[in-house]
Design an enzyme around this catalytic site. Structure first.
Site, mmCIF file in Angstrom:
data_model
loop_
_atom_site.group_PDB
_atom_site.id
_atom_site.type_symbol
_atom_site.label_atom_id
_atom_site.label_comp_id
_atom_site.label_asym_id
_atom_site.label_seq_id
_atom_site.Cartn_x
_atom_site.Cartn_y
_atom_site.Cartn_z
ATOM 1 N N ASP A 69 1.404 -7.999 6.440
ATOM 2 C CA ASP A 69 0.145 -7.263 6.303
ATOM 3 C C ASP A 69 -0.849 -8.223 5.648
ATOM 4 O O ASP A 69 -0.711 -8.577 4.476
ATOM 5 C CB ASP A 69 0.369 -6.007 5.453
ATOM 6 C CG ASP A 69 -0.894 -5.139 5.350
ATOM 7 O OD1 ASP A 69 -1.998 -5.707 5.426
ATOM 8 O OD2 ASP A 69 -0.763 -3.919 5.168
ATOM 9 N N TYR A 111 0.861 -1.177 0.000
ATOM 10 C CA TYR A 111 0.000 0.000 0.000
ATOM 11 C C TYR A 111 0.912 1.247 0.000
ATOM 12 O O TYR A 111 1.842 1.329 0.824
ATOM 13 C CB TYR A 111 -0.916 -0.040 1.220
ATOM 14 C CG TYR A 111 -1.741 1.207 1.373
ATOM 15 C CD1 TYR A 111 -2.553 1.654 0.332
ATOM 16 C CD2 TYR A 111 -1.706 1.947 2.546
ATOM 17 C CE1 TYR A 111 -3.303 2.817 0.459
ATOM 18 C CE2 TYR A 111 -2.461 3.096 2.684
ATOM 19 C CZ TYR A 111 -3.255 3.529 1.632
ATOM 20 O OH TYR A 111 -3.991 4.674 1.756
ATOM 21 N N LYS A 167 -10.906 -2.563 5.940
ATOM 22 C CA LYS A 167 -11.206 -3.414 4.785
ATOM 23 C C LYS A 167 -12.075 -4.606 5.191
ATOM 24 O O LYS A 167 -13.115 -4.416 5.781
ATOM 25 C CB LYS A 167 -9.893 -3.835 4.117
ATOM 26 C CG LYS A 167 -8.872 -2.692 4.018
ATOM 27 C CD LYS A 167 -9.376 -1.552 3.137
ATOM 28 C CE LYS A 167 -8.296 -0.551 2.844
ATOM 29 N NZ LYS A 167 -8.327 0.701 3.511
HETATM 30 N N1 LCS Z 1 -2.392 -2.044 4.402
HETATM 31 C C1 LCS Z 1 -3.045 -2.304 3.243
HETATM 32 C C2 LCS Z 1 -2.757 -3.573 2.519
HETATM 33 C C3 LCS Z 1 -3.956 -1.385 2.740
HETATM 34 O O1 LCS Z 1 -4.578 -1.685 1.584
HETATM 35 C C4 LCS Z 1 -4.187 -0.172 3.442
HETATM 36 C C5 LCS Z 1 -5.139 0.844 2.919
HETATM 37 C C6 LCS Z 1 -3.498 0.061 4.634
HETATM 38 C C7 LCS Z 1 -2.608 -0.905 5.091
HETATM 39 C C8 LCS Z 1 -3.724 1.305 5.436
HETATM 40 O O2 LCS Z 1 -4.960 1.248 6.063
HETATM 41 P P1 LCS Z 1 -5.838 2.523 6.481
HETATM 42 O O3 LCS Z 1 -4.946 3.409 7.280
HETATM 43 O O4 LCS Z 1 -6.301 3.181 5.247
HETATM 44 O O5 LCS Z 1 -6.917 1.912 7.314
HETATM 45 N N2 LCS Z 1 -5.483 0.660 1.579
HETATM 46 C C9 LCS Z 1 -6.219 1.472 0.861
HETATM 47 C C10 LCS Z 1 -6.454 1.298 -0.511
HETATM 48 O O6 LCS Z 1 -5.972 0.410 -1.225
HETATM 49 N N3 LCS Z 1 -7.288 2.230 -0.919
HETATM 50 O O7 LCS Z 1 -7.580 3.138 0.070
HETATM 51 C C11 LCS Z 1 -6.924 2.701 1.296
#
Ligand code: LCS
Length: 392
Positions: free
Chosen positions: A182, A110, A207
């Site tokens: 992750d 990400y 998610k």
């Molecule tokens: N790890 C992964 C694999 C993610 O896809 C995301 C967010 C995060 C960590 C971070 O999480 P958050 O702080 O947003 O809760 N991924 C996103 C995406 O692919 N589109 O928008 C957010």
């Protein structure tokens, strides 16, 4: 709940403790602080000799229910609920990286999980190397005497590349390094990295774990009590705790994880097959297709291919944009893992802050379109894509 309860039973019951009013669901303890029975008991709480709650940044019964539930699902000793997925990522970096230390990370992760190392942790003397971790020899070659962490995302966002968790764990442990995974794209329903040798697992609960696109959050699960205690203390001192109201919603979403995942995955499998045979589609990456480069590995380490598909159109970026601009049922939006279908363009959205060269090296090409498949009726999802294709 009995200790050896199965996954779906854990989803419904793990983490819930007896309540004074026998509530079936853990209530929202919307309080910032907790009173002590006496000065002595307060002292015991701070000394760690009593498990009473003190102050919500340091722990709260609603967040604890979620932490215990996810820890149980992942097969870890304890969970740490945090404000966002990025708070989970940075809490782990803060805990294990310091001046003069080095991290080897998947090149495709990400965007912010990588950018925060390059832009911010570098200011404190942390070195990072990004490699295609689906090739174990590249991971081995990147290890240096000061490497403290191997950090992988599998499947990776947005390339859907799969990294071998068992091989990475063996490699890491041979060098006295920790393996961080992750697990956001799979959720514990489809993959449990701690069982495969990882030391710490994390999720953006925004998610699949919450699954309803209405809360941002994160969770970390540690394999050992020592790691849990250390990560917990870093989190409470850094202040990235999850709020009890947030935790209540995530716990509610979590209960239906299996049935949401099954349904989304069934839709994704059908959609991936449809896309692969479409004359306007150049390529599709989905772990359920035999054409995926790590199809066999995915079958071995995951309990299913998941609900995330990346694909490219023969007409490249422009064709992809036209498709995204013409879907009506799927929302053109970032994020993923919710009950609704979402489509987005990583190179200009989730991964926009990476340099062009790094994106190319990581496989985040301009033509890559990412689809998070929801739980709508498949016929409606495919009809939507079909009508959008008529504009391409
Ligand atoms: N790890 C992964 C694999 C993610 O896809 C995301 C967010 C995060 C960590 C971070 O999480 P958050 O702080 O947003 O809760 N991924 C996103 C995406 O692919 N589109 O928008 C957010």
């Amino acid at each position: 709940m009995k200790k050896d309860a199965k996954f779906n039973t854990k989803l419904i019951h793990a983490g819930h403790k007896p309540e004074p009013y026998h509530s079936v669901i853990t209530p929202i303890y919307q309080t910032s602080t907790f009173s002590f029975e006496s000065a002595e008991q307060g002292e015991d709480c701070f000394a760690g000799d009593s498990d009473g709650y003190i102050y919500t940044r340091l722990g709260n019964p609603t967040t604890r229910a979620l932490e215990d539930a996810v820890a149980s699902l992942e097969g870890g000793v304890g969970g740490i609920a945090v404000a966002s997925g990025m708070a989970a990522v940075t809490t782990i970096y803060m805990a294990y990286l310091g001046a003069g230390s080095h991290i080897v990370s998947s090149a495709a992760v990400y965007g912010p999980s990588r950018v925060v190392l390059e832009k911010h942790f570098s200011r404190f003397g942390v070195e990072s190397t990004f490699v295609d971790t689906s090739l174990i020899d590249l991971v081995a070659a990147a290890i240096k005497p000061n490497t403290k962490l191997i950090y992988i995302e599998t499947p990776a966002n947005p390339t859907i590349a799969i990294t071998d968790i068992v091989s990475c764990a063996e490699l890491a442990h041979k060098h006295g390094i920790l393996l961080i995974v992750d697990n956001t794209f799979c959720s514990p329903y489809l993959q449990r990295p701690l069982e495969l040798g990882a030391d710490v697992v994390l999720h953006s609960t925004t998610k699949f774990i919450n699954g309803h696109a209405d809360v941002v959050g994160g969770v970390i699960v540690a394999k050992t009590p020592e790691a849990h205690k250390f990560l917990y203390s870093v989190m409470t001192n850094m202040g990235g705790n999850m709020d009890p109201h947030q935790a209540f919603l995530v716990s509610r979403g979590l209960k239906t994880l299996s049935i949401r995942m099954e349904r989304a995955q069934e839709n994704a499998m059908k959609l991936a097959v449809y896309l692969e045979q479409h004359p306007k589609v150049a390529w599709v990456l989905y772990p359920g297709l035999t054409s995926h480069p790590q199809y066999e590995l995915a079958k071995k380490q995951q309990d299913g291919p998941g609900a995330m598909i990346s694909f490219g159109l023969k007409g490249g970026l422009e064709a992809g944009r036209t498709l995204m601009n013409n879907v009506k049922l799927a929302a053109l939006a970032v994020s993923l893992g919710g009950v609704e279908s979402l489509i987005q363009h990583p190179a200009s959205m989730t991964h926009a802050k990476m340099s062009y060269v790094d994106k190319q090296k990581a496989g985040i090409t301009d033509d890559l379109v990412r689809f998070s498949v929801g739980i709508e009726d498949y016929e409606d999802i495919v009809e939507d894509i079909q009508q959008a294709f008529t504009y391409v």
